[in-house]
Design an enzyme around this catalytic site. Sequence first.
Site, PDB file in Angstrom:
ATOM      1  N   ASN A  12     -27.517  25.036   8.974  1.00 25.90           N
ATOM      2  CA  ASN A  12     -27.837  26.459   9.110  1.00 25.90           C
ATOM      3  C   ASN A  12     -26.774  27.096  10.012  1.00 25.90           C
ATOM      4  OD1 ASN A  12     -28.851  28.864  10.338  1.00 25.90           O
ATOM      5  ND2 ASN A  12     -30.851  28.382   9.503  1.00 25.90           N
ATOM      6  N   HIS A  15     -26.016  30.981  13.540  1.00 28.93           N
ATOM      7  CA  HIS A  15     -25.595  31.270  14.910  1.00 28.93           C
ATOM      8  C   HIS A  15     -24.080  31.371  15.077  1.00 28.93           C
ATOM      9  CE1 HIS A  15     -29.620  31.620  15.973  1.00 28.93           C
ATOM     10  NE2 HIS A  15     -29.910  30.352  15.818  1.00 28.93           N
ATOM     11  N   HIS A  55     -30.016  32.649   6.843  1.00 25.62           N
ATOM     12  CA  HIS A  55     -31.220  33.488   6.850  1.00 25.62           C
ATOM     13  C   HIS A  55     -30.758  34.936   6.948  1.00 25.62           C
ATOM     14  CE1 HIS A  55     -35.361  34.411   8.944  1.00 25.62           C
ATOM     15  NE2 HIS A  55     -35.113  35.201   7.912  1.00 25.62           N
ATOM     16  N   ARG A  57     -31.651  38.208   7.588  1.00 31.41           N
ATOM     17  CA  ARG A  57     -32.830  38.849   8.187  1.00 31.41           C
ATOM     18  C   ARG A  57     -32.837  40.332   7.895  1.00 31.41           C
ATOM     19  NH1 ARG A  57     -35.320  35.422  12.444  1.00 31.41           N
ATOM     20  NH2 ARG A  57     -36.608  37.249  12.778  1.00 31.41           N
ATOM     21  N   ARG A  61     -29.359  40.717  12.012  1.00 28.93           N
ATOM     22  CA  ARG A  61     -28.877  40.446  13.365  1.00 28.93           C
ATOM     23  C   ARG A  61     -27.740  39.425  13.403  1.00 28.93           C
ATOM     24  NH1 ARG A  61     -34.039  37.317  15.948  1.00 28.93           N
ATOM     25  NH2 ARG A  61     -35.047  39.225  15.270  1.00 28.93           N
ATOM     26  N   GLU A  82     -32.594  31.533   3.185  1.00 29.70           N
ATOM     27  CA  GLU A  82     -33.904  31.767   3.808  1.00 29.70           C
ATOM     28  C   GLU A  82     -34.169  33.258   3.774  1.00 29.70           C
ATOM     29  OE1 GLU A  82     -34.007  30.347   7.795  1.00 29.70           O
ATOM     30  OE2 GLU A  82     -33.660  28.283   7.217  1.00 29.70           O
ATOM     31  N   THR A 113     -37.228  32.139  13.914  1.00 31.42           N
ATOM     32  CA  THR A 113     -38.449  32.036  13.105  1.00 31.42           C
ATOM     33  C   THR A 113     -39.486  31.228  13.877  1.00 31.42           C
ATOM     34  OG1 THR A 113     -36.934  31.900  11.257  1.00 31.42           O
ATOM     35  CG2 THR A 113     -39.250  31.555  10.768  1.00 31.42           C
ATOM     36  N   GLU A 163     -40.870  23.111   3.303  1.00 32.39           N
ATOM     37  CA  GLU A 163     -40.105  22.736   4.491  1.00 32.39           C
ATOM     38  C   GLU A 163     -41.098  22.763   5.645  1.00 32.39           C
ATOM     39  OE1 GLU A 163     -36.223  24.456   5.211  1.00 32.39           O
ATOM     40  OE2 GLU A 163     -36.526  24.305   7.386  1.00 32.39           O
ATOM     41  N   HIS A 203     -36.255  23.061  12.094  1.00 33.52           N
ATOM     42  CA  HIS A 203     -36.482  23.940  13.251  1.00 33.52           C
ATOM     43  C   HIS A 203     -36.550  23.128  14.540  1.00 33.52           C
ATOM     44  CE1 HIS A 203     -37.147  28.152  14.368  1.00 33.52           C
ATOM     45  NE2 HIS A 203     -37.532  27.575  15.495  1.00 33.52           N
TER      46      HIS A 203
HETATM   47  N1  PXP Z   1     -35.433  25.979   8.878  1.00 34.41           N
HETATM   48  C1  PXP Z   1     -35.911  27.245   8.930  1.00 34.41           C
HETATM   49  C2  PXP Z   1     -36.833  27.691   7.848  1.00 34.41           C
HETATM   50  C3  PXP Z   1     -35.507  28.145   9.934  1.00 34.41           C
HETATM   51  O1  PXP Z   1     -35.979  29.397   9.954  1.00 34.41           O
HETATM   52  C4  PXP Z   1     -34.588  27.695  10.900  1.00 34.41           C
HETATM   53  C5  PXP Z   1     -34.129  28.631  11.978  1.00 34.41           C
HETATM   54  O2  PXP Z   1     -33.412  29.670  11.434  1.00 34.41           O
HETATM   55  C6  PXP Z   1     -34.101  26.374  10.805  1.00 34.41           C
HETATM   56  C7  PXP Z   1     -34.569  25.535   9.802  1.00 34.41           C
HETATM   57  C8  PXP Z   1     -33.096  25.839  11.766  1.00 34.41           C
HETATM   58  O3  PXP Z   1     -33.627  25.805  13.054  1.00 34.41           O
HETATM   59  P1  PXP Z   1     -32.691  25.437  14.272  1.00 34.41           P
HETATM   60  O4  PXP Z   1     -31.672  26.521  14.388  1.00 34.41           O
HETATM   61  O5  PXP Z   1     -33.639  25.381  15.409  1.00 34.41           O
HETATM   62  O6  PXP Z   1     -32.064  24.115  13.944  1.00 34.41           O
END
Ligand code: PXP
Length: 249
Positions: A12, A15, A55, A57, A61, A82, A113, A163, A203
């Site tokens: 993901n 960031h 994601h 959003r 952001r 996402e 999330t 998930e 997550h």
């Molecule tokens: N899976 C989902 C559905 C999420 O919303 C997120 C956070 O955006 C992640 C995985 C990844 O989470 P993390 O950034 O904490 O690894």
Amino acid sequence: MNSKRTILLGVNIDHAATLRQARYRGVHQSIHAEPSPVSFARESLLAGADGITVHLREDRRHIQEEDVYAIAQLPGVRLNLEMACTAEMVVFAKKLKPAAVCLVPESREEVTTEGGLDVVKQFARVKETVQALKAAGCEVSLFIEANAQQIEAAHSTGAPVVELHTGAFANAWKTPAADKEFERLRLGCEKAKQLGLIVNAGHGINYDNIKKIITLPHLNELNIGHTIVSRALMIGVRPAVAEMKAHIS
Ligand code: PXP
């Protein structure tokens, strides 16, 4: 026991865009705008990521629409979008046609999330969204808590994938509550598998708790973001992704 199965790694990259937006919000198309989430995705794939997750959003952001379109063009990418269950996002996903879509809850106030999608409560809307996205050729996943009712409801929508939200386990890691949270996840994986669902998780997973997470049964894919982007700042994208990949495969 099952820690040597091949589990897929979805990186993901939101960031990387968060960092760019911290300086270049509104001018993210500027030639100076860095870091590039598209380059982060490219490097992740070169280091062995099995997929890229973004994601988009509602408040935009971090990831922007043009980032998503550019990432979708990367050679060999398996893109997992996402998104919230909204009409606007369904239109976007139908246009983009990513390989996978993960439906997530979304509120502007949250930092990230924060909970799973409440499929039980929003069944009709979620089912309608799942069916629309399936018809567009996307593999649809629902991001839910490891809770039997949510898993059953997810199955009834026709989504082939869940998930499971690992956030509570990650928060409890190294506290007395961790075992209970892990057991909840383990039961969730078993329940989902029993119903014939593909089981992903994500997550709050990091380079430490991953050692326990990979002992969950029936895992197909882990979606991991924050920790990889953070580690990439220290050692570079390719080593950070390769290190996580080595933990899970
Ligand atoms: N899976 C989902 C559905 C999420 O919303 C997120 C956070 O955006 C992640 C995985 C990844 O989470 P993390 O950034 O904490 O690894």
